[in-house]
Scaffold this motif. Structure first.
Motif, short mmCIF file in Angstrom:
data_model
loop_
_atom_site.label_atom_id
_atom_site.label_comp_id
_atom_site.label_asym_id
_atom_site.label_seq_id
_atom_site.Cartn_x
_atom_site.Cartn_y
_atom_site.Cartn_z
N TRP A 199 3.50 3.35 -19.63
CA TRP A 199 3.03 3.21 -18.25
C TRP A 199 4.34 3.22 -16.99
O TRP A 199 3.50 2.32 -16.92
CB TRP A 199 2.11 1.89 -19.41
CG TRP A 199 0.64 2.38 -19.46
CD1 TRP A 199 -0.34 2.84 -18.88
CD2 TRP A 199 0.59 2.09 -20.63
NE1 TRP A 199 -1.29 2.68 -20.13
CE2 TRP A 199 0.00 2.64 -21.35
CE3 TRP A 199 1.16 2.02 -22.12
CZ2 TRP A 199 -0.48 2.31 -22.70
CZ3 TRP A 199 0.92 1.16 -23.10
CH2 TRP A 199 -0.27 1.86 -23.56
N LYS A 200 4.73 4.30 -17.19
CA LYS A 200 5.52 3.76 -15.95
C LYS A 200 4.95 3.64 -14.66
O LYS A 200 5.86 2.89 -14.04
CB LYS A 200 6.43 4.88 -16.32
CG LYS A 200 7.59 5.22 -15.21
CD LYS A 200 8.60 6.54 -15.35
CE LYS A 200 10.36 5.97 -14.29
NZ LYS A 200 10.68 7.39 -14.16
N HIS A 201 4.25 4.82 -14.07
CA HIS A 201 3.73 4.29 -12.84
C HIS A 201 2.12 3.41 -12.61
O HIS A 201 2.60 3.29 -12.46
CB HIS A 201 3.32 6.13 -12.53
CG HIS A 201 4.70 6.77 -12.80
ND1 HIS A 201 5.42 7.49 -11.60
CD2 HIS A 201 4.54 8.41 -13.05
CE1 HIS A 201 6.69 7.71 -11.67
NE2 HIS A 201 6.63 8.45 -13.01
N ASN A 202 1.43 3.74 -13.26
CA ASN A 202 0.14 2.92 -13.46
C ASN A 202 0.96 1.77 -14.90
O ASN A 202 0.34 1.42 -15.16
CB ASN A 202 -1.20 3.93 -13.89
CG ASN A 202 -0.49 4.49 -15.94
OD1 ASN A 202 -0.11 4.85 -15.82
ND2 ASN A 202 -1.81 4.05 -16.39
N PHE A 203 1.79 1.09 -13.72
CA PHE A 203 2.26 -0.30 -14.94
C PHE A 203 1.53 -1.30 -14.50
O PHE A 203 1.41 -2.27 -15.68
CB PHE A 203 3.37 -1.00 -14.26
CG PHE A 203 4.02 -0.64 -12.70
CD1 PHE A 203 3.19 -1.74 -11.96
CD2 PHE A 203 3.69 0.12 -11.63
CE1 PHE A 203 3.25 -2.37 -10.47
CE2 PHE A 203 3.80 -0.30 -10.13
CZ PHE A 203 3.54 -1.30 -9.92
#
Length: 345
Positions: free
Chosen positions: A108-112
């Motif tokens: 979930w790097k971008h949609n943290f």
């Protein structure tokens, strides 16, 4: 009735309910009676159950630690449980447990905002994928399989035999974790020039300094940095790691930490994906500088360079052979329909 006065059968049941090897040993150290109960003929079954709960699936971990070049990797090996085997299982199990903490950060790097801890079934699937990826690396990413042999049909079939042991859904779990390993490699272990520049300006937004890429000062790594086995070398603290990597100095040209622009960097990552999960984790924790990573890789031998990983190619082969679509499989992993995270039913 006091706990220590329980019948032996109940005490053994309590031991079998422990969820880690450390819990078993701590309970056995409580008093003489508990130690005597643990040291009975049930000691190995108790430890095996605790190890299964903490590091399972043990069957896949056993295939990893017992593999050697004397037999094909796809053959299932049955070995009796012992303390010596337990020690090996705990070594790889601890590595797998560390990846349980890294996986959510990268997944979930971008949609943290959706980031969360993994559930017990998800942790189990993650460890299973780690053991299987590690077994493939151990079996086929070595000097016995040089670059010129990667497309030979007998070699491809030999690699595919191992993947045939697992269902397509289980292969999707491996692909899911492989992408996390790739993310760690390309952003932490061997970042591209663009990544170095982006992180530098993020840490020093007001600086006007221009980084000088592709200029290698070739300073020697710290003495004895890689003298010991990678599981035992002293770890670098997180603060020191980022200070050393992203802080320029008179003896540290930050641009030299980059591993090339987009295309050269892609092939570097393909090479580095031959490293097993234990080696990648060790480099992430202990080798903050490019020169240190280069020393580690050079010690693996000349076969390692310009010889990209083969798991992706072999997985594609097996999925197509089964009548499936590789693109659909990867899309299902991206949508959490397959893989470690399965949120869509």
């Amino acid at each position: 009735m006091l706990f220590e006065d329980f019948p032996t059968e109940l005490l053994q049941h309590v031991f079998r309910s422990c969820s880690s090897v450390a819990d078993v040993l701590s309970l056995a150290s409580t008093c003489h009676r508990f130690h005597k109960t643990f040291a009975s003929s049930q000691r190995l079954p108790i430890l095996e159950g605790a190890a299964e709960a903490q590091f399972g699936p043990l069957n896949d971990a056993v295939q990893l630690v017992t593999h050697n070049g004397s037999q094909p990797a796809h053959l299932i090996r049955r070995v009796p449980f012992s303390l010596a085997l337990l020690k090996q299982l705990m070594t790889v199990g601890r590595v797998a447990r560390k990846w349980e903490d890294i996986y959510p950060v990268k997944k979930w790097k971008h949609n943290f905002e959706d980031r969360r801890l993994l559930s017990d079934p998800e942790r189990y699937r993650l460890r299973r994928a780690i053991y299987r990826l590690w077994l493939y690396d151990k079996a086929f990413h070595n000097r016995s399989y040089p670059r010129f042999s990667r497309l030979h049909r007998p070699v491809v079939l030999e690699r595919a035999e191992l993947l045939h042991n697992w269902s397509t859904a289980e292969l999707a779990e491996m692909e899911d974790v492989r992408q996390v390993l790739r993310e760690v490699l390309q952003n932490h272990v061997c970042p591209s020039n663009g990544t170095i520049q982006r992180k530098f300006h993020k840490r020093f937004p007001e600086t006007e300094q221009q980084l000088m890429f592709n200029i290698h000062l070739n300073y020697p790594p710290p003495p004895s940095q890689f003298q010991q086995h990678f599981h035992t070398t002293h770890q670098v603290t997180s603060a020191n790691k980022y200070y050393a990597k992203y802080t320029p100095g008179s003896h540290h040209e930050l641009g030299a930490e980059g591993w090339g622009d987009e295309i050269p960097h892609y092939y570097v990552v393909q090479d580095m994906l031959k490293l097993d999960p234990g080696q990648i984790l060790w480099l992430r924790e202990n080798a903050p500088l490019k020169g240190q990573v280069e020393v580690f890789v050079r010690r693996l031998g000349e076969w390692f360079e310009d010889n990209g990983e083969t798991l992706g190619q072999t997985l594609d082969w097996v999925v197509v052979e089964r009548g499936g679509s590789v693109d659909e499989l990867r899309e299902s992993v991206e949508l959490h329909e397959l893989g470690v995270i399965r949120e869509v039913v």
